[in-house]
Write an enzyme that holds these catalytic residues in place. Structure first.
Site, PDB file in Angstrom:
ATOM      1  N   HIS A  49       0.814  -1.215   0.000  1.00  0.00           N
ATOM      2  CA  HIS A  49       0.000   0.000   0.000  1.00  0.00           C
ATOM      3  C   HIS A  49       0.849   1.266   0.000  1.00  0.00           C
ATOM      4  O   HIS A  49       0.321   2.362  -0.217  1.00  0.00           O
ATOM      5  CB  HIS A  49      -0.926   0.015   1.219  1.00  0.00           C
ATOM      6  CG  HIS A  49      -2.011  -1.011   1.168  1.00  0.00           C
ATOM      7  ND1 HIS A  49      -2.946  -1.062   0.166  1.00  0.00           N
ATOM      8  CD2 HIS A  49      -2.314  -2.035   1.994  1.00  0.00           C
ATOM      9  CE1 HIS A  49      -3.779  -2.066   0.376  1.00  0.00           C
ATOM     10  NE2 HIS A  49      -3.415  -2.683   1.482  1.00  0.00           N
ATOM     11  N   ARG A  74       7.148  -5.719   3.064  1.00  0.00           N
ATOM     12  CA  ARG A  74       5.856  -6.288   2.679  1.00  0.00           C
ATOM     13  C   ARG A  74       5.706  -6.095   1.174  1.00  0.00           C
ATOM     14  O   ARG A  74       5.697  -4.960   0.675  1.00  0.00           O
ATOM     15  CB  ARG A  74       4.694  -5.629   3.415  1.00  0.00           C
ATOM     16  CG  ARG A  74       3.355  -6.231   2.970  1.00  0.00           C
ATOM     17  CD  ARG A  74       2.198  -5.864   3.862  1.00  0.00           C
ATOM     18  NE  ARG A  74       1.723  -4.507   3.687  1.00  0.00           N
ATOM     19  CZ  ARG A  74       0.547  -4.056   4.153  1.00  0.00           C
ATOM     20  NH1 ARG A  74      -0.253  -4.869   4.818  1.00  0.00           N
ATOM     21  NH2 ARG A  74       0.196  -2.799   3.979  1.00  0.00           N
ATOM     22  N   GLU A 153      -5.473 -12.285   6.912  1.00  0.00           N
ATOM     23  CA  GLU A 153      -6.344 -11.111   6.830  1.00  0.00           C
ATOM     24  C   GLU A 153      -7.689 -11.396   6.174  1.00  0.00           C
ATOM     25  O   GLU A 153      -8.421 -10.467   5.830  1.00  0.00           O
ATOM     26  CB  GLU A 153      -5.618  -9.970   6.094  1.00  0.00           C
ATOM     27  CG  GLU A 153      -4.945 -10.396   4.807  1.00  0.00           C
ATOM     28  CD  GLU A 153      -4.014  -9.324   4.259  1.00  0.00           C
ATOM     29  OE1 GLU A 153      -4.177  -8.137   4.601  1.00  0.00           O
ATOM     30  OE2 GLU A 153      -3.120  -9.676   3.473  1.00  0.00           O
ATOM     31  N   ASP A 179      -8.272  -5.468   7.341  1.00  0.00           N
ATOM     32  CA  ASP A 179      -8.877  -6.411   6.404  1.00  0.00           C
ATOM     33  C   ASP A 179      -9.522  -7.586   7.121  1.00  0.00           C
ATOM     34  O   ASP A 179     -10.608  -8.043   6.728  1.00  0.00           O
ATOM     35  CB  ASP A 179      -7.827  -6.911   5.415  1.00  0.00           C
ATOM     36  CG  ASP A 179      -7.519  -5.888   4.340  1.00  0.00           C
ATOM     37  OD1 ASP A 179      -8.429  -5.136   3.962  1.00  0.00           O
ATOM     38  OD2 ASP A 179      -6.370  -5.834   3.883  1.00  0.00           O
TER      39      ASP A 179
END
Length: 271
Positions: A49, A74, A153, A179
């Site tokens: 993200h 990540r 998630e 999430d």
């Protein structure tokens, strides 16, 4: 080098104390370095993200290493080839989102572990000097010192957590609380510290311990990280670079104007 920067993460995760991480989403290595110099145990670089690209993440891994600390990355969803490149660039661990099944976990491991656990290709261009080892010793040690961390998630991932943790080469799991809370509510709301999420987090911690592995989670500030560590979460991030920048900016502006500063994190995007 006389010590392993790459190996520090696995050593910390095997110790008793919680591991507190900075969270970096900006594509500027100086930000990651500045936070690493504030005595975080590690720095997580968010390519899912956040705004980091491969070049930016590679630079950040090395600038964080200058502080004597390891970096974790990540990666975007299912970008497992990128995970291999980042390990070659010296990442001490990879967090992969949306690992929903044993098959997902096995595919993830195939890119992050050398044979016989996986099929990672040889080419540790920066990982080798950051490990402090010669090539033969790095090959023997890499599967143990580079952490492969699956995100939990979704409801499917929660239902499959034992199968995911049972995969040889998965070193731990990391909860995406927004999430997962959305999934647990059937898409009705995001409640990342609601009772459903906290119950699920407790279950995940227990299952990870049963497999001799660890669980971590994204946390929203220092107090939240302390509370989640108290629940048994091992790897706890603390806020994010942009959230901390905005929080401090708003506090200073409020002080200058004689106003009450907004609550930390108010109106800010969290991951």
């Amino acid at each position: 080098m006389n010590e392993s920067i790459v190996g520090k993460l696995s050593e910390s995760l095997a110790a008793d104390a919680p591991v507190f991480s900075a969270w970096v989403s900006t594509n500027e290595a100086a930000v990651a370095e500045a936070l690493a110099r504030e005595a975080f145990d590690t720095v997580i670089l968010d390519m899912q993200h956040g705004g980091l690209d491969f070049a930016g993440a590679s630079r950040a891994i090395l600038t964080v290493a200058l502080t004597g600390r390891p970096a974790v990355v990540r990666v975007p969803v299912e970008d497992f080839p990128l995970a291999s490149r980042l390990l070659d660039a010296g990442a001490a661990g990879i967090i992969a989102p949306m690992i929903n099944s044993r098959a997902d976990a096995e595919r993830f491991v195939s890119f992050t572990k050398f044979p016989p656990l996986g099929e990672r290709s040889w080419g540790p261009r920066d990982a080798l000097p950051l490990s402090g080892l010669d090539a033969a010793a790095y090959f023997r040690s890499a599967n143990a010192i580079a952490s492969t961390i699956a995100m939990i998630e979704t409801r499917k991932a929660l239902d499959s957590v034992d199968a995911i943790l049972a995969v040889d080469g998965i070193d731990g799991v990391f909860i995406g609380p927004n999430d997962l809370s959305i999934a647990l509510s059937g898409g009705a709301r995001s409640e990342p510290r609601g009772p459903q999420l906290l119950a699920a987090a407790g279950e995940i911690v227990a299952r990870a311990r049963a497999h001799g592995k660890f669980a971590g989670m994204f946390c929203f500030d220092g107090a939240d990280a302390r509370a989640m560590a108290g629940l048994g979460l091992k790897l706890c991030s603390i806020s994010s670079d942009l959230a901390m920048l905005r929080t401090q900016a708003r506090a200073e502006l409020a002080a200058a104007r004689g106003e009450t500063p907004p609550a930390p994190g108010q109106g800010m995007k969290t991951y």
